[in-house]
Motif scaffolding. Structure first.
Motif, PDB file in Angstrom:
ATOM      1  N   ASN A   1     -96.333  53.718  38.697  1.00  0.00           N
ATOM      2  CA  ASN A   1     -96.059  52.379  38.635  1.00  0.00           C
ATOM      3  C   ASN A   1     -94.882  51.876  39.293  1.00  0.00           C
ATOM      4  O   ASN A   1     -93.969  51.113  38.804  1.00  0.00           O
ATOM      5  CB  ASN A   1     -96.110  51.821  37.425  1.00  0.00           C
TER       6      ASN A   1
ATOM      7  N   ASP B   1     -92.603  49.834  41.315  1.00  0.00           N
ATOM      8  CA  ASP B   1     -92.877  48.604  41.828  1.00  0.00           C
ATOM      9  C   ASP B   1     -91.939  48.384  43.039  1.00  0.00           C
ATOM     10  O   ASP B   1     -90.949  49.065  43.125  1.00  0.00           O
ATOM     11  CB  ASP B   1     -92.714  47.740  40.721  1.00  0.00           C
ATOM     12  N   THR B   2     -92.099  47.317  43.422  1.00  0.00           N
ATOM     13  CA  THR B   2     -91.349  46.754  44.706  1.00  0.00           C
ATOM     14  C   THR B   2     -89.844  46.505  44.335  1.00  0.00           C
ATOM     15  O   THR B   2     -89.064  46.491  45.179  1.00  0.00           O
ATOM     16  CB  THR B   2     -92.026  45.750  45.464  1.00  0.00           C
ATOM     17  N   ASP B   3     -89.722  46.044  42.967  1.00  0.00           N
ATOM     18  CA  ASP B   3     -88.264  45.893  42.742  1.00  0.00           C
ATOM     19  C   ASP B   3     -87.561  47.169  42.508  1.00  0.00           C
ATOM     20  O   ASP B   3     -86.331  47.352  42.792  1.00  0.00           O
ATOM     21  CB  ASP B   3     -88.141  44.896  41.515  1.00  0.00           C
TER      22      ASP B   3
ATOM     23  N   ASN C   1    -100.473  54.093  41.511  1.00  0.00           N
ATOM     24  CA  ASN C   1     -99.954  52.398  41.538  1.00  0.00           C
ATOM     25  C   ASN C   1     -98.688  52.149  42.168  1.00  0.00           C
ATOM     26  O   ASN C   1     -98.055  51.472  41.663  1.00  0.00           O
ATOM     27  CB  ASN C   1     -99.833  52.164  40.089  1.00  0.00           C
TER      28      ASN C   1
ATOM     29  N   CYS D   1     -96.710  48.601  43.267  1.00  0.00           N
ATOM     30  CA  CYS D   1     -97.026  47.271  42.624  1.00  0.00           C
ATOM     31  C   CYS D   1     -95.796  46.301  42.373  1.00  0.00           C
ATOM     32  O   CYS D   1     -94.753  46.773  42.747  1.00  0.00           O
ATOM     33  CB  CYS D   1     -97.581  47.898  41.215  1.00  0.00           C
ATOM     34  N   GLY D   2     -96.263  45.215  41.782  1.00  0.00           N
ATOM     35  CA  GLY D   2     -95.375  44.129  41.727  1.00  0.00           C
ATOM     36  C   GLY D   2     -95.290  43.195  42.484  1.00  0.00           C
ATOM     37  O   GLY D   2     -96.499  42.779  42.976  1.00  0.00           O
ATOM     38  N   SER D   3     -94.255  42.571  42.961  1.00  0.00           N
ATOM     39  CA  SER D   3     -94.344  41.347  43.651  1.00  0.00           C
ATOM     40  C   SER D   3     -94.640  41.827  45.239  1.00  0.00           C
ATOM     41  O   SER D   3     -94.720  43.026  45.485  1.00  0.00           O
ATOM     42  CB  SER D   3     -92.935  40.831  43.878  1.00  0.00           C
TER      43      SER D   3
ATOM     44  N   TYR E   1    -102.268  52.773  45.260  1.00  0.00           N
ATOM     45  CA  TYR E   1    -101.210  51.715  45.734  1.00  0.00           C
ATOM     46  C   TYR E   1    -101.701  50.404  45.313  1.00  0.00           C
ATOM     47  O   TYR E   1    -102.874  49.881  45.272  1.00  0.00           O
ATOM     48  CB  TYR E   1    -101.303  51.588  47.271  1.00  0.00           C
ATOM     49  N   ALA E   2    -100.918  49.287  45.254  1.00  0.00           N
ATOM     50  CA  ALA E   2    -100.902  47.857  45.256  1.00  0.00           C
ATOM     51  C   ALA E   2    -101.431  47.548  46.530  1.00  0.00           C
ATOM     52  O   ALA E   2    -100.960  47.943  47.490  1.00  0.00           O
ATOM     53  CB  ALA E   2     -99.551  47.173  44.645  1.00  0.00           C
TER      54      ALA E   2
END
Length: 201
Positions: free
Chosen positions: A18, A20-22, A76, A79-81, A103-104
């Protein structure tokens, strides 16, 4: 966009799920619309302490991974924005290929549009590649997009699937703009016909 055909390089292990893009590129670095200059801020909050000093234990700060071209990650990834700055930062750092179990969707598609090959493999194959990546400069992973294979330094080979159109675009170095320019002659011809047919427009 730079063509992607074959890549043989050091792989950095990032065994986190997980991501995420942040985490990939924090929101404070999204003010630019330039694709360059973001590599220094890749994984910023994991790479640097509050005073801006490198955290020695983070994988990309270790000497053997500073020139990594491949990232082996957990499930994953991305993920995120939907920020496109995430693949921009990855590419600007020098990473051309990410290998993870999943992946997201938006991140996955953005990678192809920015010259990065995201490969999805079963967890058991990721486990092998993660151990390979932990060898640092003592092992190089080879990625062959044409053959759709990932090979370890020990000769173990894993096949991967990739959409035929996305594969074509990477092999030819075509992003969305490149795809449009490839049709420039047809577009010019259409515009000429349209101008003749409707000169008042």
């Amino acid at each position: 966009m730079e063509k992607f055909e074959k890549l043989s390089g050091i792989a950095a292990p990032l065994p986190l799920i997980n991501v995420d893009t942040d985490m990939i590129i924090p929101k404070q670095f999204l003010k630019t619309i330039k694709r360059s200059g973001l590599g220094i801020n890749l994984f910023d909050e994991m790479r640097y302490d509050d005073d801006g000093n490198e955290i020695p234990d983070f994988v990309l700060n270790k000497p053997q991974y500073r020139d990594a071209q491949i990232l082996v990650a957990g499930d994953n990834f991305g993920c995120g924005s939907s920020r496109e700055h995430a693949p921009w930062a990855i590419k600007d750092f020098g990473i051309r290929c990410v290998i993870a179990p999943s992946y997201a969707d938006i991140f996955y598609n953005n990678c192809f549009k920015n010259g990065i090959l995201p490969i999805a493999l079963p967890q058991e194959h990721i486990d092998v590649l993660m151990k390979e990546a932990e060898k640092g400069a003592n092992a190089r992973i080879e990625v062959d997009l044409e053959a759709q294979t990932v090979s370890t330094s020990d000769g173990e080979v894993f096949a991967f699937e990739v959409d035929a159109f996305k594969k074509h675009c990477l092999l030819e170095g075509l992003d969305d703009i490149g795809l449009t320019l490839a049709k420039a002659d047809a577009i010019d011809a259409f515009e000429a016909r349209a101008a003749q047919a409707r000169p008042w427009v």
